[in-house]
Design an enzyme around this catalytic site. Sequence first.
Site, short mmCIF file in Angstrom:
data_model
loop_
_atom_site.label_atom_id
_atom_site.label_comp_id
_atom_site.label_asym_id
_atom_site.label_seq_id
_atom_site.Cartn_x
_atom_site.Cartn_y
_atom_site.Cartn_z
N THR A 1 0.83 -1.21 0.00
CA THR A 1 0.13 0.09 -0.06
C THR A 1 0.81 1.12 -0.02
O THR A 1 2.09 1.10 0.31
CB THR A 1 -1.03 -0.04 1.25
OG1 THR A 1 -1.93 -1.27 0.96
CG2 THR A 1 -1.62 1.24 1.55
N THR B 1 -3.84 1.52 -2.78
CA THR B 1 -3.33 0.14 -2.70
C THR B 1 -3.84 -0.92 -3.80
O THR B 1 -4.86 -0.49 -4.23
CB THR B 1 -3.62 -0.51 -1.29
OG1 THR B 1 -2.71 -1.67 -0.89
CG2 THR B 1 -5.16 -0.76 -1.22
N ASP C 1 -8.62 -9.17 1.47
CA ASP C 1 -9.14 -8.34 2.67
C ASP C 1 -10.43 -8.64 3.12
O ASP C 1 -11.00 -8.17 4.24
CB ASP C 1 -9.15 -6.81 2.41
CG ASP C 1 -7.48 -6.15 2.66
OD1 ASP C 1 -6.54 -7.17 3.13
OD2 ASP C 1 -7.29 -4.98 2.46
N GLY D 1 0.97 -0.64 5.13
CA GLY D 1 1.22 -1.55 6.09
C GLY D 1 0.30 -2.31 6.55
O GLY D 1 0.42 -2.99 7.83
N GLY D 2 -0.66 -2.63 5.72
CA GLY D 2 -1.76 -3.70 6.04
C GLY D 2 -2.47 -3.54 7.51
O GLY D 2 -2.49 -2.33 7.73
N1 GLY Z 1 -4.82 -3.70 1.54
C1 GLY Z 1 -4.50 -2.69 2.59
C2 GLY Z 1 -5.71 -2.31 3.29
O1 GLY Z 1 -6.70 -1.89 2.68
O2 GLY Z 1 -5.85 -2.19 4.49
#
Ligand code: GLY
Length: 585
Positions: free
Chosen positions: A392, A410, A434, A484-485
């Site tokens: 991201t 992202t 996700d 950072g997820g």
């Molecule tokens: N792919 C990262 C987020 O959306 O949290």
Amino acid sequence: MKKMTVVLVILGLLALAPAAVSTQIDLGVPSKTGIVASSSDLAADVGASVLGRGGNAVDAAVATAFAMAVTSPSNGNIGGGGFMIVRLPDGTATTFDYREVAPGKATPTMYLNAQGEIEVSRIHQGYVAPGVPGTVRGLAMAHKKFGRLPWKDVVMPAVALAGKGFTLSKSLASQLNSEIKGRTDNNGRQGPSMKPFPASVAAYGKPGGGDWAEGDTIVLGDLSKTLAAIATDGPDVFYKGWIADRIAEDMAAHGGLITKQDLATYAAKERAPITGSFYGYDIITMPPSSSGGVALVEMLNMLEALNLQKETRQSVRAIHLIVEAQRRAYLDRARFLGDTDFVQVPIDRLTSKAHAKALISTILPDKASSSEELGKDILSSGKLPADEPLETTHFSVVDKDGMAATNTFTLEGGFGSHVVIKGTGMILNNEMGDFNRKPGTTNTTGTIGTPANVIAPGKRMLSSMTPVIIAKNGKLVMVTGSPGGRTIINTVLHVVLGVTAWNLTGREAVDAPRWDHEWMPDRVTFENNALSDTAVAQLKAMGYDIVMRGEQGSAQSVWMHPQTGTAFGIADMRSPDSKASKGGS
Ligand code: GLY
């Protein structure tokens, strides 16, 4: 009583290594004429040049985003999605949600195999991994509402970068080489990459073969053509025109799910921000489909109620309180958060001060809480590891009039699905990962299977992306966010705490060590070995599982000097190609 006092005094000592002493105070890159901070230096320069040509913060943000789709192909994109928050000089703010949605043919259990287990290979790469992209619609929506320059003028710099080519940094050359050649893990297994996809290798491989090197020029001809069509014909060419045709054809040819109908019906959404207050600061952040805003405000409410400010910054006691707030907010995230167009989320309750008071009542003064005990209502059995990538990207913009734009977007994993749609040069996301992919399974490794974020056609997958704007007494204070997820929300928390509770400059707040607790797995990860051995021992004695990690996040930010009102662009050098670029003169 005496024993408790001793414990608290010890916990109050500084636990993290102090920052290196410098004779010159570095506040960042100053500007009175606007500034862009991005993890791509080339894209920051594009945004800054748009500011220089009379564009406002949204023009610069849109131009930076399109440029990043070229110069930062692992995360910048037109084939993914994201969020933008805009705050006007008069203090009003709004958000744009251009998160991807599940295709019409998606089902709740589409990633489970015959044994009922998640098939991660179908989430990590390939044609079944992508959600319907939202970036082009979202950027167009923000531009239509706020942009000052013509649409074409903010998209064309990206067209030129892709068509004429740009110089590869060391970091990007190395990323592309792994993408093209493929990656193997320690056990010799192939990891996700572009290698299985000829159109991707053709678009991003070095012409004639061989490795890319720092200083090489990469030309992305098809991507330039695609961006030129978007610049000239507007977003409909992507969602209803020839680009939509190419996506649907490629999907149909390779067993993918996205159809022309999915693209034609995709809508970006303008939504009211989540707002909070923290020690007199106003927090403006992202509502669902992001979980970030709700969780951030919950953590801040808890920390204010715990009177964090009276603790020594970076002491074991402060770390303890922050980790316990993180644990509880991430548990609520797992319990409640999902796309509010599909499920009811009790946002007002979760972000209330009363809820924070109730949550902190279970925090013990000198002992780690048990995530398992707190979350037993949603835990099931099993040990399937959660795998949410850390990719991201985030950039922040402030223009000369004080208009601010904060944008996180992202492709999910680095290079998303690794699929380039033939004839477009565009990389598609793998954002479907996700969603909660195994309904009903929530376990101690971090897998979440609660109903709110289960897959449904047209639904947005829950995100952790947390763009945020801080203001005080009507004045802009800071614009930030991070990749950072799941760590994103905690990275942003640290930056916000830095400039509010701890009274740091923006530069200090961005540079300060970060740590992360996500309810499950029940462990705290610390950046860069910043924690002293004594502190590790104390935290372990309190019951914490401590893990040291590399760098956490990349908070490209803008900080406003409280006395002079000068904007300081802060490149977070955790990303090697970052830059704060000054607009205008
Ligand atoms: N792919 C990262 C987020 O959306 O949290």
